[in-house]
Every structure is written in C-alpha cells, then in structure tokens.
Write an enzyme that holds these catalytic residues in place. Sequence first.
Site, short mmCIF file in Angstrom:
data_model
loop_
_atom_site.label_atom_id
_atom_site.label_comp_id
_atom_site.label_asym_id
_atom_site.label_seq_id
_atom_site.Cartn_x
_atom_site.Cartn_y
_atom_site.Cartn_z
N LYS A 79 8.07 19.58 1.41
CA LYS A 79 7.47 18.31 1.82
C LYS A 79 6.36 18.58 2.83
O LYS A 79 6.54 19.41 3.74
CB LYS A 79 8.54 17.41 2.43
N SER A 154 10.62 8.71 1.34
CA SER A 154 9.28 9.26 1.40
C SER A 154 9.12 10.65 0.80
O SER A 154 8.00 11.08 0.55
CB SER A 154 8.85 9.31 2.87
N SER A 178 15.04 9.16 3.16
CA SER A 178 13.85 9.73 2.51
C SER A 178 14.10 10.91 1.58
O SER A 178 13.25 11.25 0.78
CB SER A 178 12.82 10.13 3.56
#
Lengths: 480, 485, 90
Positions: A79, A154, A178
């Site tokens: 990420k 996310s 997330s």
Amino acid sequence: MPIYTLEAGQVVQGIKSKEFSAEEYISQLFERIEKVEPKVNAFVTLNKEEGLDRARRLDKKIRDGEQSGPLAGVALSIKDNICTKGMKTTCSSKMLESYIPAYDATVIKRLMAAGAIIIGKANLDEFAMGSTTEFSRHGPTRNPWDISRVSGGSSGGSAASVAALECAASLGSDTGGSVRCPASFCSVVGLKPTYGLVSRFGLVSYANSLEQIGPVGRTVSDVVSILNVIAGFDENDHTTTNSSKPTYSLQERKGLRVGLIKEFTEGADPGVSKMIYKAAETLEKQGCKCEEVSLPSVQYALASYYTIATAEASSNLARYDNIRYGFDMNPEGYEWNSYFARARSNFGDEAKRRIIVGSYVLSSGYYGKYYLKAHQVRSLLKREMETLFKKYDVLIGPTMPILPFKIGERIDDPLKMYLVDIDTVVANLTGMPAISVPAGFADGLPVGLQIMADQFAEQTMLDVAYLFEQAAKVQRSPEL
Amino acid sequence: MATTTKIGLEIHCQLTGAKSKLFCRCSSDYRGKAPNANICPICAGLPGTLPLLNQKTVEFAAMITLALGCKFPDEIAFYRKNYFYPDLPKNFQLTQYNAYGITSIGVDGRLEYGNGKDARIRRVQLEEDPGRLVYASGSMDTSLYVLIDYNRAGVPLVEIVTEPDFADTKDVRMFLDKITSIIEHLGVCDTKLEGSVRCDANVSVDGGNKVEIKNISSFADVEKALRYEITRQRTMTSREIQVRSETRHWDDARKVTKESRTKEEEQDYRYFPEPDIPLVMLGSEFVSFIKQSMPELPDTRKERFMSKYGLSAHIAQVLIGNKELADFFESTLMIYLSPKEIANWIVTDLMSFIDERQKKEEEEEEHSLFAGLKVGPEHIADLARLVDQDMINRATAKQILGQIIRTGEMPSALAKRMHASRIDDVSVLAQTVQSVFQMEQAAVQDARRNANVANFLLGKVMKITKGKADPKVALEMIQKKLKED
Amino acid sequence: MVVTREEVKHIGWLAKLEMSDAELQRYTTQIEEIINYLNKLDTIPLEQVKPIAIKKKFSELRKDSPENFEDAVLGTGYRKDGFVKGPRMV
Ligand SMILES: [Zn+2]
C-alpha cells in the site's frame, strides 16, 4: 496453470525446489500486470527493474545453496502509505506526489529480510481516508469481479492486485476497516492485527491510535506466513507490545464457541446477511457452537470512530505544508500563512473534510462533547467485547453491510459513505484483531465473513478462519 | 499611591545534559553545526515517523521536579499542541498539558529563593524545542524568504511555570539565579550555552489585566523587559487607560515590549493526547530511583559549607550561588584544606577580578566564570598556603594574585623569585644609588631641573643590580637623594 | 444551524486550508451533516470508564545514546547554504 496464479506458499516451494526460477515468476507477473492493470488500476508505482534484479539475486543465492528466507521470491504489492526507501510513497496525494522516503518501514525491512520481492506500490484513498479507493489522485481501483464497481478501501489496490493475480499477497493498513473492507469486496483474505502487534514505524499516519498494518492474501495460509514475518516488538514503535515474537500456525480445532453479532446482521443488506447465516451454518457443521449475541454500544461506534479518526488525522496532516518535501511550489515571496493555505489546498476533498471535522471536534469547548465521549465509547465497547469473549472464542458477522457498489455511487455523500464502515470500526476502536475471509457471493458479488477475537488471540481467530476456508471453498480470483 | 505588581514566570531550559533529542536519536548538541546537518526523519517530521521518548530526559525532568518541591502524577502523558509555524516540522509541538487530568511530570511545588521569600511552582513539563529561523537579508520585513534550520528541532526542554508570586524584578532575579544554580547542580543544563535558558513572563499592575511577554532570549534580559513593561503599565494606569490583556514580544534590539502580530486569542491549540507515546508509569520505584540519583542541591551544599567548613552564611551563599564557584572552592580544598582562608580568597579577591572582566564583556554573553583568567584551584591553594605559613603577607599575596591571574604562574614560584631577587637590604641599595650618582653627575644635575631624568638614574640602578632592586624603593631613594644634595 | 459558515472559515484559517466561496459553502453543508451525526455521542451519559491506553514503564523508554542519520532527509530543492527556504515571515 501459470505460475503467477500460485499462492505464496507454493511460490516459495517452487523457487526453492528450482521448479521455476524467481526471475521467471516475477517476469510472468509483470506480463500479467501489463495485461490486467488497464482494467483494475491497482498500482500507483511499479518496481519492475529492481524487482527483477532481486529475483535474479535470489536465484543465484539458491543456486549457491544459501539461506533464502520464509518468503523467498514471494511477490508483494505494498500500500502506497507504507514507506519504501528510494521508492516513491505518494499516499495517492498531490501533497506527496514526488516524495521518496529516506528510510524503510519496519515491516518492509522484515519482509525484505525474509526474501519477499516488492513489485510495486498499491493504490489507496488519499492518506487512507475512504472506503472505496475512489479518493485517489491516481483514479479509482476497480473491483476485479466487476470493474464498474468499487474495490473497497482504503487498501483497494492491495486487495484488487491480489484478487487480479497481479501479486501473491499484499500489505495494507487498517484504520477503520481499510484492509478488511476491500478484502471482502474483492473476495480475498485480509487481516487486521491486534493494536501493538505490528510496528507502524514507516506507516504514514492517518489515525495513530486505531490503525495497524495488515496482510492481504488469497488464502488464510498466505496471510499467516506474512503475519509471522511482520509481527513483533519494534524499538522504533513504542506502541508495539514488548513480548516475545509470536508464531502462528494453521490448526484444525473443533468445538469452538462462536458468537454471531446480531446488530451486524440486522443492519446488513438481506443478501449479505443470508450469506453470513449460511457461514454460521458451515461453522456449525464443522463442530462449532454458534449463538446470536448483542453488542449494544455498537450504535455509537461510528460516531466514536469518526471523531477520533478525524481528530488525529487533522493533526497528522498538519505537517504537509510543502516546506521540507512535497510538490514543486516556490515559497519565495509568499507570506507564510498564505503559502501554507495555498499549498494545502491541494489536498483532495475527503482529506480536507476530515481535517475540518477533526479540527472542529478538537476546538475549544468541544473536547468534552466529542473527543472524550468518543473515548468513553471505546472503553464501553471494549468492556462489552471482553464480556462476550468470556463466553465465546470468536465473534462473527459480515465484514461489510453491503455489496460492492458502483463507482461514483456514494462519492458525493460523505456521511452515507461513512456508514458502510459500521461493522469494521469496532475492531479498531477496541484494538482487537479481526479478519475478513471470503464467504461466498450474493448476486454474483463477493461477501466477506468477519471474524473477531480478543486481544492477541490471533491464533484462535485464525483457527476459525482456516476451518471456515477449508469448508466453504470460495472462489478467490475472477476471470479478467 | 502604593502600587502592587504581580509577576509570574515561564522558564525554558534545554536539557543539554542529555545526549540525544527528546524523541529521536539525533544529538542534542546542535550548536556550531552546518544547517540541517543534525536531523533525521523523526525530528524533520517526515511522514511515517514516530516519537521515541528519551529515558534520560524523563529522569532529568523528574530531578528538577523534586528539586522544586513538586509532586509527581502516577503517569505522565504527552499532548499535541496544534499550531502552524515554519519552525515546527510537524506543525504541532509535543508538550505536556494538565487540563484533562494531571499528566505533566511535576505540579504544585514551592521554592524558597532568598530572604525568606518563596514562589509557588505551578508545573514542570517536558517539551520539544522548535527549529530556528534566520532572515536572509537581515530583516523579517524585507526578506523574500526565510531560512530554516531544523538542527534544534526536537531538543529537549523543561518548562517551569510559576504562580504570579513575584512583587518586583529583584525577586525575579534572585529566583532565576536560584533556578540556574539548581539546574547546574543537577547537571541537566549548561546554562552558559547561548539560548539554553529562556524566560517568558506575565505581569499585572494594581490588579489590572495580565500581559504576557514572550521572546526574552536570556535571563539577563528578563529584568529589563519586566522593568519596561511595569513602567508602561503604571504609566497607562496613572493616565487612567486600561491595560489590555495581551501577549507582547520583547524586542531585543530596541529593548521594548511590542504588540504581537498574531493575536493569541485567535489561536486554538486543539490539545489532545499524543497517541504514539505510551503513558509512562512512574510509581514509587521510579521516585526512589530519582531520589537516589539526585546530586547535592545548592541549599544542602550551603548548609554543608557552613557546618563542615565553618563558613558564614553570606560566604556560603555566594559560593553556592554559582556552581562553578562552589566547585572551584571544593577542588581547592582537595589540594589544601584551609576552608575559611580559601573561601575568602575566592569570594572577595578572585570575584573582584571576575566582576571586572565581566563588566568589560558584552553583557549578553554568558561565559564560564573563569574565562580568560589563568587561575585554577591549585593556584588559590598555593596562595592560601603561603599566607597561612607566613611566607608572604596578605598585601604581597594580593599583588601575586594580580599577576598570576594573567600569567598562570604558581604563586609560590613567583614569591620565591620575588624573594630571591629582592634587594631588601636598604643599605646595599643605598650604596648602589650612591655609586650611580657619582658616575652620572651630569645626569644628576639635569634631574634636579627635569624630574623625568630621575627615571634614567633608576635605569642605571636597575642595570647594576641586574633588576634585583625593588624599583619603587629605588626610585624613592633617588628622589630623596636628589632633594638632599 | 449546527455548523456555521463562519466556523468553517475560522477552522480553515486554523488548519491552513484555502477555500473558495463555493468550497466553503459545500463543506459547510457536508460538515454540518457529519457533525449532526457525531452529536449522538452527546446523548451518552458521561461515565468514568477506564480509558484504553498503552502504558510503558520508565525502563522501557529509549536509551539516551545519539546516532547520526546518514542519508539525506529533506526532499525540497528550495535550499540555500544548507538552509531550507521558507515563505516570508511578515
Ligand atoms: Zn532527529
């Protein structure tokens, strides 16, 4: 079957036994990425040259008979809010569009030492603020099961890249769901560890007291092998727990007591609840004892979450004033207040909204009304959960109350968007571990089963997850 | 009309005794380094970094807490003070805060600072220093940009906040002297380093509004700033103008307090607990550890000087008022144990040289007490021994001190040389003068008309005696003889 | 009205966010809706509960040994003689 479809464990096996080389594997993956990336948009930055280089060096090590580590050759996406030395870390924000960290996050150091290969940085909502990956400067990540739909967020890029077979596994971060939300939407496994189990050093902070870095994989087994590498005390993060390094394994256990949180199933779409009840039945067939339980304080969970998360975020995001790093904007001649305000107007809408809400709840006179009460809710929730964990080994429910929705569907209604986090924030507020495992499909769209356990009871949680995974046999990657 | 003044202080001292910064491993010694050469991802506020609380700074702050008679909470916490400023890498300052429960390292203390007066200490807290701003073309107003150096960012500070318990500037001076001596004795802060101790003050006159004065960069300026501000407020009161509650800045160059550009009232610091720093549990074990590691404090030292060495309260006070002086005293005793004699030499004679040197210096500079003076404990010990043993009298000893302070020669060596060399016998000297008068008759005639020529005759005497004559005595003799004949 | 335009504007100043009139209008509406939702916190009676907090002992804190960070830390190109250039301080 092409080697890019292999699970992490199989990759390590194949490379070590010289069934195929790391270079072949990584090259194949990049071909796959080239093919599917235009549809999925999971990556922000690709690390092709260095990735191939590391693969070649690993192959040499193996030829020379040297030690190669528990994740030797495993291709990971990371990420893009986890710092990678020398590799751009943008947080999908204009504010960090050219930011190159001077250091590696602790988790990156540990993964590299274990032989993993980072093939690129994964897309996210700006600074991890969102539940769809639509709030990204690099455009939305699309759901591999239906590219007109959101991937969740996310950590959308992490989950989508794993589901789309662009990598074996990924690291995401989970502040209010997330990791679990996109894992659920993309039908992969995503785990949020107990707060303090995994170092946050190098994770760009969104809401410090809530978030943890967590692995995403196509199987429980893959998630366990990554967790085993990244978990444990870090002298660079004083919130990590100072105890001996844990090792998790896959165990077949019978007779586990499971509580089904009724507020979660009641609040979910009928298609989702149906799948969760079915999942409970599956667990019962495997010898678990399932009962419905209640978590009354959950009604305040979202308000508590959005108070604490925005408060911490408003302060965390203050450092982005474009002075020490950032995008190109000459400070000469500007009055400082106007320079800061001008530079910072380049945050995206959602980041700005959360900065304002967070500043509002912290501002003079409101602290007791919002922030203190939000913390009280955390304590209440924790107390209720602890009581339940005296009777049950794990608590289950849906990860997301809804099915993956269309891109753009909720983007103009912030509050409606926030409401989808209702089932995931509990684990963050209480610091307890949670995992999302694929439960099946409703209307052809993935549903995730969320399993929560008491603090540092990851092993029990993984036992149930593994048990369910073996019994349910849900499809992990779509045709693309 | 009688006026009442209330002054409160906020003192910041850098913990220069700690080797690393408050939350990262960079050196706390930022002085003299190239700009931005003493920074790391943590103190530069890079994304993803976390604060790592320095154990030593907690220990030091706890020592200050005990020295100021403050109480410890069970746990300490850090808070974020949120405001933007270009010298703040994170745009918040990590500090401590007591509004939501006591979590700063010390509260509710009291310190006696002289003449039976004391001041209440509201709190002691740990916090981080910001970076440093430099104005490129000299002035803030004309520069197109500001230059930023983050070397100082994250240096540990202890803030000491008093209640408004001071009635005049003299009390403030005494209190600051006492604080200085305490932190020096604790070994936590080298107060001689530029910028290592700073002070903000608040003043109200006759129950009027309170005015905060910020930006006072040294203790030496505190009195000046306060005197200016008290006069300003009194003048306003006498003209029946109400004093506004505000924050003013001390203008170092013009020596006045000025209105601030940003109104403090508009700020809203949005304090909340720093989530990345765990609560630190103190407990009785910690407190006893700190008590054990406390060095001797000035008050105890003073008592010891009086009881053990028989010094007067005044002399003992002067010595402990400055740790360097007290240390000098005790080092001297290690060499030669004559406490009263040595204390006198230090407090009266040596101090007069120090005072003289300090007057010549720029007042802002805070040097070592003994800077430029080539005198050490061994010199004073030596000198005291010479006097004790009647080798020299006190007047000679003073003369010797005056010389060796510049040369660094040992007093006994100088005394010996003076002794061996001196033609003390007046008759021997008289003979030499007599022979010079005979040899230089023309000059003697000149000297009777022109007094300056006497020096020529003195030169001759010194030459014949190879410099062993006391020139003063010889000159007197020559002048007398010139008048006689 | 729970949240006024003026409040949002003031917060914009505190948080150093430049906003156009249109943005200010839009954010005010959206933030009012969010704050309204958060107001449900105010309906819980205040109760003394043990807060969730990480605690450490003094002995677990970082030891005071300095280390130099060797790599370049600052990412900006606006530099002069080692300093970082910042905007005007007027
Ligand atoms: Zn540093």
